[in-house]
Motif scaffolding. Structure first.
Motif, PDB file in Angstrom:
ATOM      1  N   SER A  11      18.780  -6.904  11.311  1.00 26.46           N
ATOM      2  CA  SER A  11      18.581  -6.927  12.356  1.00 26.46           C
ATOM      3  C   SER A  11      17.255  -6.708  12.940  1.00 26.46           C
ATOM      4  CB  SER A  11      19.561  -6.137  13.199  1.00 26.46           C
ATOM      5  OG  SER A  11      20.931  -6.493  13.131  1.00 26.46           O
ATOM      6  N   THR A  12      16.402  -5.914  12.031  1.00 30.01           N
ATOM      7  CA  THR A  12      14.980  -5.660  12.449  1.00 30.01           C
ATOM      8  C   THR A  12      14.045  -6.684  11.816  1.00 30.01           C
ATOM      9  OG1 THR A  12      13.482  -3.742  12.272  1.00 30.01           O
ATOM     10  CG2 THR A  12      14.848  -4.050  10.349  1.00 30.01           C
ATOM     11  N   LYS A  13      13.023  -6.782  12.289  1.00 30.99           N
ATOM     12  CA  LYS A  13      11.837  -7.723  11.840  1.00 30.99           C
ATOM     13  C   LYS A  13      11.009  -7.413  10.683  1.00 30.99           C
ATOM     14  CE  LYS A  13      11.599  -9.662  16.475  1.00 30.99           C
ATOM     15  NZ  LYS A  13      10.893 -10.036  17.679  1.00 30.99           N
ATOM     16  N   GLY A  14      10.886  -6.037  10.508  1.00 29.19           N
ATOM     17  CA  GLY A  14      10.149  -5.729   9.457  1.00 29.19           C
ATOM     18  C   GLY A  14      10.883  -4.979   8.671  1.00 29.19           C
ATOM     19  N   HIS A  15      10.159  -4.314   7.368  1.00 31.03           N
ATOM     20  CA  HIS A  15      10.794  -3.575   6.554  1.00 31.03           C
ATOM     21  C   HIS A  15      10.935  -2.135   6.976  1.00 31.03           C
ATOM     22  CE1 HIS A  15      10.872  -6.009   2.885  1.00 31.03           C
ATOM     23  NE2 HIS A  15       9.536  -6.453   3.269  1.00 31.03           N
ATOM     24  N   ILE A  16      12.240  -1.372   6.776  1.00 34.52           N
ATOM     25  CA  ILE A  16      12.392   0.189   7.121  1.00 34.52           C
ATOM     26  C   ILE A  16      12.001   1.060   5.997  1.00 34.52           C
ATOM     27  CG2 ILE A  16      13.861  -0.625   9.114  1.00 34.52           C
ATOM     28  CD1 ILE A  16      16.035   0.229   7.274  1.00 34.52           C
ATOM     29  N   GLY A  17      11.680   0.490   4.778  1.00 32.88           N
ATOM     30  CA  GLY A  17      11.255   1.239   3.641  1.00 32.88           C
ATOM     31  C   GLY A  17      10.194   0.769   2.819  1.00 32.88           C
ATOM     32  N   GLU A  18       9.568   1.730   1.887  1.00 36.77           N
ATOM     33  CA  GLU A  18       8.299   1.388   1.492  1.00 36.77           C
ATOM     34  C   GLU A  18       8.166   0.064   0.573  1.00 36.77           C
ATOM     35  OE1 GLU A  18       6.097   2.944  -2.704  1.00 36.77           O
ATOM     36  OE2 GLU A  18       7.604   4.095  -1.501  1.00 36.77           O
ATOM     37  N   VAL A  19       7.172  -0.761   1.057  1.00 33.54           N
ATOM     38  CA  VAL A  19       7.038  -2.210   0.467  1.00 33.54           C
ATOM     39  C   VAL A  19       6.715  -1.992  -0.939  1.00 33.54           C
ATOM     40  CG1 VAL A  19       5.710  -4.487   0.636  1.00 33.54           C
ATOM     41  CG2 VAL A  19       6.408  -3.370   2.867  1.00 33.54           C
ATOM     42  N   THR A  20       7.285  -2.449  -2.013  1.00 36.90           N
ATOM     43  CA  THR A  20       7.086  -2.189  -3.352  1.00 36.90           C
ATOM     44  C   THR A  20       6.394  -3.370  -4.080  1.00 36.90           C
ATOM     45  OG1 THR A  20       9.255  -3.071  -3.829  1.00 36.90           O
ATOM     46  CG2 THR A  20       9.062  -0.832  -3.608  1.00 36.90           C
ATOM     47  N   SER A  21       6.123  -4.554  -3.533  1.00 36.46           N
ATOM     48  CA  SER A  21       5.635  -5.794  -4.292  1.00 36.46           C
ATOM     49  C   SER A  21       5.337  -6.707  -3.254  1.00 36.46           C
ATOM     50  CB  SER A  21       6.434  -6.524  -5.248  1.00 36.46           C
ATOM     51  OG  SER A  21       7.712  -6.825  -5.132  1.00 36.46           O
ATOM     52  N   CYS A  22       4.459  -7.560  -3.534  1.00 35.17           N
ATOM     53  CA  CYS A  22       4.148  -8.791  -2.545  1.00 35.17           C
ATOM     54  C   CYS A  22       3.420  -9.750  -3.184  1.00 35.17           C
ATOM     55  CB  CYS A  22       3.224  -8.236  -1.399  1.00 35.17           C
ATOM     56  SG  CYS A  22       2.001  -7.200  -1.679  1.00 35.17           S
ATOM     57  N   CYS A  38       0.847  -1.236  -0.060  1.00 34.53           N
ATOM     58  CA  CYS A  38       0.067  -0.150  -0.002  1.00 34.53           C
ATOM     59  C   CYS A  38       0.831   1.357  -0.096  1.00 34.53           C
ATOM     60  CB  CYS A  38      -0.925   0.102   1.058  1.00 34.53           C
ATOM     61  SG  CYS A  38      -1.972  -1.529   1.259  1.00 34.53           S
ATOM     62  N   GLY A  39       2.119   1.130  -0.340  1.00 33.88           N
ATOM     63  CA  GLY A  39       2.970   2.527  -0.468  1.00 33.88           C
ATOM     64  C   GLY A  39       3.472   2.747   0.941  1.00 33.88           C
ATOM     65  N   ASP A  40       3.519   2.177   2.127  1.00 33.75           N
ATOM     66  CA  ASP A  40       4.036   2.226   3.393  1.00 33.75           C
ATOM     67  C   ASP A  40       4.906   1.011   3.759  1.00 33.75           C
ATOM     68  OD1 ASP A  40       2.209   0.305   4.226  1.00 33.75           O
ATOM     69  OD2 ASP A  40       1.093   1.665   5.344  1.00 33.75           O
ATOM     70  N   LYS A  41       5.357   0.877   4.864  1.00 35.91           N
ATOM     71  CA  LYS A  41       6.307  -0.152   5.194  1.00 35.91           C
ATOM     72  C   LYS A  41       5.545  -1.487   5.690  1.00 35.91           C
ATOM     73  CE  LYS A  41       9.410   3.534   7.079  1.00 35.91           C
ATOM     74  NZ  LYS A  41       8.839   4.611   7.354  1.00 35.91           N
TER      75      LYS A  41
END
Length: 79
Positions: free
Chosen positions: A36-47, A6-9
């Motif tokens: 070292s982090t569990k999730g994305h720290i940048g915009e999710v681009t595809s899934c 959705c254009g976020d992390k």
């Protein structure tokens, strides 16, 4: 179920009625090491759901990482 970027992390998983069922966590933005982090720290681009799986999907992000998520893990969900 279907998954959206959705254009976020976070990636979000919805049911056929459009109800939010699950979402990924986002990483700690102050960590410079994306491993070292569990999730994305940048915009999710595809899934996309994995072939032959109803519970696992992968996401890619502008942070340069690809992550595998399991909906049944119950580690992260909609609160």
């Amino acid at each position: 179920l279907f998954v959206t970027a959705c254009g976020d992390k976070k990636a979000k998983v919805y049911d056929r009625d459009g109800l939010l069922k699950w979402e990924t966590i986002w990483g700690d933005v102050y960590m410079s090491d994306v491993i070292s982090t569990k999730g994305h720290i940048g915009e999710v681009t595809s899934c996309e759901f994995l072939k032959d799986s109803k519970n696992e999907f992968m996401t890619s992000s502008r942070d340069g990482s690809i992550r595998l998520w399991n909906i049944e893990s119950k580690l992260v969900g909609v609160e």
